[in-house]
Design an enzyme around this catalytic site. Structure first.
Site, PDB file in Angstrom:
ATOM      1  N   HIS A  82       0.850  -1.194   0.000  1.00  0.00           N
ATOM      2  CA  HIS A  82       0.000   0.000   0.000  1.00  0.00           C
ATOM      3  C   HIS A  82       0.879   1.235   0.000  1.00  0.00           C
ATOM      4  CE1 HIS A  82      -3.465   2.555   0.707  1.00  0.00           C
ATOM      5  NE2 HIS A  82      -2.661   3.252   1.494  1.00  0.00           N
ATOM      6  N   ASP A 161     -15.329   3.032   6.421  1.00  0.00           N
ATOM      7  CA  ASP A 161     -14.294   3.958   5.959  1.00  0.00           C
ATOM      8  C   ASP A 161     -14.822   4.866   4.862  1.00  0.00           C
ATOM      9  OD1 ASP A 161     -11.501   4.945   5.861  1.00  0.00           O
ATOM     10  OD2 ASP A 161     -11.661   4.230   3.811  1.00  0.00           O
ATOM     11  N   ARG A 168     -14.903  13.155   6.768  1.00  0.00           N
ATOM     12  CA  ARG A 168     -13.638  13.806   7.150  1.00  0.00           C
ATOM     13  C   ARG A 168     -13.213  14.808   6.086  1.00  0.00           C
ATOM     14  NH1 ARG A 168      -9.858   8.973   7.640  1.00  0.00           N
ATOM     15  NH2 ARG A 168      -8.273  10.575   7.921  1.00  0.00           N
ATOM     16  N   SER A 183      -7.987   4.144   8.768  1.00  0.00           N
ATOM     17  CA  SER A 183      -8.569   4.096   7.423  1.00  0.00           C
ATOM     18  C   SER A 183      -7.760   3.156   6.525  1.00  0.00           C
ATOM     19  CB  SER A 183      -8.596   5.516   6.845  1.00  0.00           C
ATOM     20  OG  SER A 183      -8.937   5.498   5.481  1.00  0.00           O
ATOM     21  N   LYS A 187      -8.755  -1.121   5.521  1.00  0.00           N
ATOM     22  CA  LYS A 187      -8.885  -1.593   4.140  1.00  0.00           C
ATOM     23  C   LYS A 187      -7.875  -2.686   3.830  1.00  0.00           C
ATOM     24  CE  LYS A 187      -8.866   2.687   2.807  1.00  0.00           C
ATOM     25  NZ  LYS A 187      -8.824   3.931   2.035  1.00  0.00           N
TER      26      LYS A 187
END
Lengths: 432, 432
Positions: A82, A161, A168, A183, A187
């Protein structure tokens, strides 16, 4: 349990219990906690913070709000990467095949989303015939056979999320380390990979502007992943300028293919090497050294094995592996420097917006991406330039309105100073 | 100007400009800023505070969101009193006639609202025939003639406060000194009285638990009022136990009438004297001394002039001034102490809830108030009690369910300790 009391407790800087966090997240997803209570709660978290275990409970509560993907039918060490995001980041396109060549399993599920350029899926779909709409059984079969596949993500992962992030985004509560960590990790953990390697970007073009914040985010995400029983490492990498030279969809695929053949830009090559080595260390429980891991990575690239995996993946997903057929515009406009000096920084945000204005990205969900356009940056931080030197090649669609404005924008993204500027190291730290 | 940037600025503890505050309040009232952005903004204010001038701008923006009442047709020095709330607070019923007797003008507009007992209007409407539904011209005429009238408030004053308060109430952002000050002062300034005297309650039964917070709130409200060109004083008064002895609608009217005739409980009498003296000092620009003001107040009470004003007001508003006709229940249950010792505190919240359970207040907007019920507290903080001594008389409606529970609740509200407890002074400070 009352939502009011949970908000008040966080407002007063007290620590929330697992059941309190679970309660408010569940109720928010179900709709019984309204947006206005959640936004007050998020602002209280922003300003009062969260302890590590609170953040872990938040991550878990979010993760459990939706479907999860087990990957149990894949044999071997499944791993996901990620990145916290950046301009020109085609790392996934290179890393997937490298890891497959190393014997790891990469079952990459990716979204399209909005942005300066398309997502990983859009980039790959610029290859003629390539499809990310792969049925689940075929996807698993490709990963088991080749070691890597990339598909569109359709499951309802982490609805908490989606809902919280949208809130947000409009209430100035995005830049909170616990909220970012929860967050991202919710995921990542929703897909049951055995390992996760995180690329935390630091610098002017990244979410995290300071090394200290990036280190804290990395530490927190690694700790959450560990608590969830995964193997996790985070690499902190510099994002004071775009990664690599190419920005745009086909152009990035081309650069990825070059890098897989050992002829890519040095920064991208280096980052891939570090991320791949760290992945290998995770998969081997660190029974090999960093130097050994690094050597194995170099080998799969120099032997052509990694590029071969890329070709196999492209074929398996219906694409034409002939890179020369990539749809890249023939209309190239050079951008020249208006002054002499040294490149001190290249504003990633501005480069990205320029690419989007050329047509390379989506401003709205419905917008169509032009795969052919983009740019090649010819100068980097620390490079000397003379007035009139070419600093970029801009690949345009001549019929597209707004090319002029996009080029003006790109010109302004290059900051040139009289004194030499020492570029930052690419890999700033590894948190494991 | 973007709402997001305004939220972010306050989140980061920066000072907002008048135009930024005006923008967000206006847009919220119009509905273009949604609740979820306002609640994040309010939480940011709660946690980061506001400078005095920001609070003044917030007050002004809120005030200008609705109608205002000029009172220009009233001759003389118009004055309003505001109390931050408490149980058994019938001060307005006494103060209005006292101020009228002193030559000041009290055009009191009051709401009904929810609560432990009815509001000032409900209390007065327990007088047979009395009506607060007075047309504007008649209301002005009564004030000009008698000096005091009390009417229901129907104008759309400060819609921003209604909307913001409802949101604060469910997002744990009520207890913020700048937000409380802006809420109170916007409502006070919307009615153009020349003077405002604020009764800021302090103690276990009040909004402000500490003297320090109460002093800060008082200072801020006085400063806002001054900046708006009004004459303002704040009195800080103790609320560690209910004010006076009576709680309930008719019972409080009776106690008010007694106090106007110099036979009321000493705490209520003292508070009225201080508030009235401060009002007189405001109206005379402090050209008389505090002692002189106090003496004038004593005179209008001892001479019967203040009570006469009360009778005149009751008659002018259609009421029967015969106090013996007040609807007060004949069913009186004594509450006796279960132990010996000294009363250390009387929990106002619990006393209030007990009164509501007897039927004296409204739990919902539609609920009907029972004017006849309530209680008389026979013991106060510092009093010695023996086991079996009567501590309260409870006036019940025998057909009302829940009397037993209400009485149990009241019993628990009395805290009795072995050691003598020195009661707090009633008037703790004056901020002017």
């Amino acid at each position: 349990m009352r939502t009011y009391d949970i908000i008040k407790k966080k407002r007063d800087g007290e620590k929330l219990s697992q059941s309190e966090i679970q309660f408010i997240v569940d109720a928010y997803v179900k709709g019984s906690v309204p947006d206005y209570q959640m936004s007050a709660f998020l602002m209280a978290i922003f300003l009062k913070g969260m302890a590590d275990d609170e953040t872990f409970h938040l991550t878990t509560a979010m993760l459990e709000s939706g479907e999860q993907i087990s990957l149990s039918e894949i044999s071997g060490f499944t791993i996901d990467k990620h990145s916290t995001g950046g301009v020109g980041d085609k790392t996934s396109l290179v890393l997937g095949p490298v890891l497959a060549a190393l014997g790891l399993k990469v079952a990459k599920l990716s979204g399209r989303g909005l942005g300066h350029t398309g997502g990983t899926i859009d980039k790959l779909e610029s290859i003629s015939g390539f499809s990310c709409d792969v049925p689940a059984d075929k996807f698993i079969a490709i990963v088991n056979k080749i070691g890597v596949a990339i598909a569109g993500q359709t499951a309802n992962l982490v609805p908490a999320d989606k809902k919280m992030y949208a809130l947000r985004d409009v209430t100035a509560t995005v830049d909170s380390i616990p909220l970012i960590a929860a967050s991202i990790m919710s995921k990542k953990l929703a897909i049951h990979n055995k390992g996760v390697v995180l690329d935390v970007k630091v610098g002017s073009g990244a979410f995290m502007k300071s090394l200290q914040d990036a280190r804290e985010l990395a530490r927190l995400m690694v700790s959450i992943g560990r608590q969830a029983g995964r193997k996790v490492t985070a690499v902190l990498s510099n994002m004071d300028e775009p990664l690599g030279e190419m920005i745009g969809n086909s152009l990035e695929v081309l650069e990825a293919a070059d890098t897989l053949q050992g002829k890519g830009p040095s920064d991208l090559a280096e980052l891939v090497k570090v991320l791949a080595s760290e992945s290998l260390l995770l998969s081997t429980n660190r029974t090999i050294t960093q130097a050994e891991a690094s050597k194995k990575v170099e080998e799969v690239i120099s032997s052509g094995k990694a590029f071969q995996k890329f070709i196999e993946m492209v074929k398996a997903q219906g694409g034409d592996p002939a890179m020369e057929k990539l749809p890249i515009s023939k209309e190239i406009k050079p951008l020249v420097s208006e002054k002499s000096g040294y490149v001190s920084s290249i504003d990633c945000e501005e480069v990205g917006l320029s690419a989007m204005m050329l047509g390379a990205g989506r401003e709205t969900k419905e917008a169509k991406i032009d795969f052919t356009v983009g740019m090649k940056l010819c100068k980097h931080v620390g490079d000397k330039v003379e007035k009139g030197d070419k600093i970029a090649d801009i690949y345009v669609n001549p019929n597209h309105p707004g090319n002029e404005k996009a080029i003006e924008r790109l010109a302004k993204a290059f900051h040139i100073k009289a004194e030499f500027v020492q570029p930052q190291k690419l890999v700033l730290d590894i948190v494991s």
